[in-house]
Design an enzyme around this catalytic site. Structure first.
Site, PDB file in Angstrom:
ATOM      1  N   CYS A 146      -0.657   4.550  -0.214  1.00 13.24           N
ATOM      2  CA  CYS A 146      -1.392   5.916   0.059  1.00 13.24           C
ATOM      3  C   CYS A 146      -2.774   5.424   0.874  1.00 13.24           C
ATOM      4  CB  CYS A 146      -1.501   6.832  -1.101  1.00 13.24           C
ATOM      5  SG  CYS A 146      -2.593   6.038  -2.009  1.00 13.24           S
ATOM      6  N   TYR A 149      -1.519  -6.396  -4.174  1.00 12.04           N
ATOM      7  CA  TYR A 149      -0.784  -6.319  -2.570  1.00 12.04           C
ATOM      8  C   TYR A 149      -0.464  -7.517  -2.287  1.00 12.04           C
ATOM      9  CZ  TYR A 149      -3.294  -1.883  -2.857  1.00 12.04           C
ATOM     10  OH  TYR A 149      -3.974  -0.468  -3.354  1.00 12.04           O
ATOM     11  N   CYS A 170      31.431 -26.234 -60.990  1.00  8.23           N
ATOM     12  CA  CYS A 170      30.269 -25.746 -60.201  1.00  8.23           C
ATOM     13  C   CYS A 170      30.042 -26.124 -58.872  1.00  8.23           C
ATOM     14  CB  CYS A 170      28.876 -26.714 -61.125  1.00  8.23           C
ATOM     15  SG  CYS A 170      29.173 -28.684 -60.698  1.00  8.23           S
ATOM     16  N   CYS A 171      30.942 -27.022 -58.273  1.00  7.82           N
ATOM     17  CA  CYS A 171      30.840 -27.150 -56.898  1.00  7.82           C
ATOM     18  C   CYS A 171      32.088 -27.037 -56.312  1.00  7.82           C
ATOM     19  CB  CYS A 171      30.087 -28.461 -56.548  1.00  7.82           C
ATOM     20  SG  CYS A 171      30.735 -29.964 -57.369  1.00  7.82           S
ATOM     21  N   CYS A 209       1.929  -9.573 -33.045  1.00  3.37           N
ATOM     22  CA  CYS A 209       2.480 -10.449 -34.076  1.00  3.37           C
ATOM     23  C   CYS A 209       1.754 -11.486 -34.341  1.00  3.37           C
ATOM     24  CB  CYS A 209       3.793 -11.027 -33.407  1.00  3.37           C
ATOM     25  SG  CYS A 209       4.611 -12.213 -34.566  1.00  3.37           S
ATOM     26  N   CYS A 243      -5.195   3.430  -0.788  1.00  2.30           N
ATOM     27  CA  CYS A 243      -5.189   2.160  -0.861  1.00  2.30           C
ATOM     28  C   CYS A 243      -5.977   1.378   0.090  1.00  2.30           C
ATOM     29  CB  CYS A 243      -3.764   1.469  -0.812  1.00  2.30           C
ATOM     30  SG  CYS A 243      -2.821   2.393  -2.079  1.00  2.30           S
ATOM     31  N   MET A 258       0.797  -1.140   0.133  1.00  2.00           N
ATOM     32  CA  MET A 258      -0.136   0.151   0.135  1.00  2.00           C
ATOM     33  C   MET A 258       0.886   1.371   0.136  1.00  2.00           C
ATOM     34  SD  MET A 258      -3.257  -1.086   2.639  1.00  2.00           S
ATOM     35  CE  MET A 258      -2.334  -1.370   4.041  1.00  2.00           C
ATOM     36  N   CYS A 300       2.869 -10.370 -37.988  1.00  2.00           N
ATOM     37  CA  CYS A 300       3.583 -11.472 -38.583  1.00  2.00           C
ATOM     38  C   CYS A 300       2.974 -12.608 -39.086  1.00  2.00           C
ATOM     39  CB  CYS A 300       4.711 -11.994 -37.357  1.00  2.00           C
ATOM     40  SG  CYS A 300       5.236 -10.639 -36.372  1.00  2.00           S
TER      41      CYS A 300
END
Length: 556
Positions: free
Chosen positions: A11, A62, A553-554, A131, A14, A9, A136
């Site tokens: 104040c 609380y 190629c590779c 999202c 509360c 609390m 998304c």
């Protein structure tokens, strides 16, 4: 007489909230609450269990426990509400308030609970945030459907597989899209919250009263005061709408309305030149709209110029009109038609999509009362540990000055929770990958050449066109490029920009290489599977020392 110790609390008002709540419990004749002493004295008509008394106080935000010297079964019940302890068992658990329920909020809530905290999660709208609901997930479903429609209408293999233009049944596509959105929201958000006792969900709008207390205007009516030990603001962002004269009085679309439209407009104008604008522009074009994009500068003008040039060329091949250096000075709507006055003439369309960025959701929260500072864009300023300028208040996700990506938000939320519980976690964004789900896709990580120069780094760069990548040749689709930015002298990889089909599947390898501080030579020496798009990274790295056109190629 039963006495409860009530903590949190702040104040005198509360005490009134606690008193009213206690007096609603069956069997309670009256309650007297003292804020200075932190005590609630409860007169009853007979035997009243402690559980509902503790529960109503805890629900207010609380912490409550049986007062020292009071008899009752509470002290013998481990884990009773308000009596949870941290992992050390030496003190009561922290109460963490989280405003929002998207990626950052959920990641933080689950991590905080894992660390022994008690969490109150406050959501004013739909659980799950942007999202999964309006960002998304639905956009990628729509984009994928549009891609399938495009391939049925046109592909590099039409000579042997004649095209069969599809009928687009938007209502059915939308139902399929929304079904998956609902499924993921239930599975990844709502069900998890419902099955996690340490998380209390409040439906309502939160405002700060001070640096330790929130006032929540409940959706069902009334107000709830929530006191916290730590608070995370994870409220996300909303579409930013430019102040174009006449626009606000028209039925324009933001991305939210565009994604749930049950029809495909014949003519669509899109104001914007970045991620959301371009993803949705191409999707609508492939589903049957005649699309015109109004770009104030060029497409992706903040990125390497080659990115915007490549995407502009790809769009124009699909008859998407890209109007560069074009701004709307006036928007009107009459007889079901939008009329846009631009610096290059008048444009008439059936629908208008405005996608010019997103604005942090920080207004109306009374953040100044808590001492939370915002930047010039209204975003919460945070440090690398997600701490705001106010003690005990953290922030994560799109409402902050971090990049607006859900994976960044989730990572930030996790680290914020660790720090709220006493840890020292940080979020390093130096190798943050980003993907735009156009076709070809755009993916970047690390520095562009310009960014590296601004950081004081000298660079050595190479750009590989896709006609040098075997997978692209086999696909008969050589649109785009892969560019590597290295540090001059050392050869350390600083950044990668890719415009290719499936660039998003390439970029994480580049991110890991940058994180590992690899050189381009080390990248070139790695084994990459043949006839994969990611092999393009190896070939691009080889161009620093070889002419790849002269390799087999590779060749390794």
């Amino acid at each position: 007489m039963i006495e409860l110790q009530v903590e949190g609390m702040t104040c005198g008002s509360c005490t009134e909230h606690v008193k009213q709540a206690l007096e609603q419990v069956a069997g309670v004749r009256s309650a007297s609450v003292s804020y200075p002493q932190g005590l609630a004295a409860i007169a009853t008509d007979g035997h009243v269990d402690l559980e509902p008394l503790i529960a109503v106080v805890t629900a207010l935000g609380y912490r409550a426990r049986i007062a020292d010297g009071s008899a009752g079964p509470f002290d013998q019940v481990p884990g009773w509400p308000g009596r949870e302890t941290t992992q050390t068992g030496d003190e009561q658990s922290l109460h963490v308030a989280i405003i929002g329920s998207g990626g950052a909020a959920m990641a933080a809530a689950l991590k905080a609970v894992e660390g022994g905290a008690r969490v109150t999660l406050i959501e004013r709208g739909t659980i799950g945030g942007t999202c999964v609901n309006v960002g998304c997930v639905p956009s990628k479903i729509m984009i994928r459907a549009a891609h399938v429609a495009h391939l049925r209408r046109e592909s590099p293999f039409d000579a042997g597989l004649p095209a069969t233009p599809p009928s687009v049944l938007r209502e059915r596509l939308l139902a399929q899209q929304q079904g998956r959105v609902d499924e993921l929201r239930h599975a990844k958000y709502e069900n998890i919250l419902e099955s996690t006792p340490a998380i209390t969900v409040l439906r309502g709008t939160a405002r700060f009263r001070d640096g330790r207390t929130l006032s929540v205007e409940l959706a069902e009516g009334g107000e709830r005061i929530v006191a916290f030990d730590r608070c995370l603001v994870a409220t996300g962002a909303s579409p930013a709408i430019p102040p174009v004269p006449g626009l606000s009085g028209t039925p324009y679309w933001s991305s939210t309305e565009a994604l749930v439209s049950d029809s495909i407009p014949k003519r669509l104008a899109v104001i914007g030149s970045s991620v959301v604008a371009l993803e949705l522009a191409q999707a609508f074009a492939r589903l049957g709209s005649q699309v015109a994009i109004l770009a104030r500068h060029t497409l992706f003008f903040r990125e390497d110029p080659a990115i915007g040039e490549a995407l502009t060329a790809a769009f124009r091949l699909e008859d998407i009109e890209v109007l560069e250096q074009t701004q709307a000075s006036q928007v009107a709507h009459a007889n079901g038609e939008f009329v846009l006055t631009t610096n290059h003439g008048e444009l008439r369309v059936d629908r208008l999509l405005v996608a010019t960025g997103r604005t942090p959701n920080t207004q109306g929260m009374n953040l100044e009362a808590a001492g939370v500072q915002l930047d010039e864009h209204g975003a919460i300023q945070i440090d690398s540990g997600m701490r705001s300028s106010a003690p005990d208040i953290y922030a994560a996700g799109d409402c902050t000055n971090q990049p607006q990506f859900v994976y960044v938000a989730a990572a930030a939320g996790t680290r914020a929770a660790i720090n709220m519980l006493g840890g020292e976690a940080t979020l390093n964004l130096d190798a943050m990958p980003a993907v735009v789900f156009t076709d070809p896709q755009v993916a970047t990580v690390g520095y562009s050449e310009v960014e590296a120069h601004h950081a004081g780094l000298e660079t050595d760069s190479r750009t590989l066109s896709l006609d040098n990548v075997p997978r692209a040749l086999a696909n008969f689709d050589t649109r785009g490029f892969i560019k590597l930015v290295a540090e001059a002298g050392t050869g350390r990889l600083l950044g990668v920009q890719a415009v290719t089909p499936e660039a998003g599947e390439i970029i994480q390898t580049a991110a890991i290489a940058i994180h590992a501080r690899m050189t381009v030579q080390e990248l070139a020496d790695q084994l990459f599977p043949y006839l994969t798009m990611v092999e393009g990274l190896k070939l691009a790295a080889q161009t620093f020392t070889k002419d790849v056109k002269q390799l087999s190629c590779c060749a390794g």
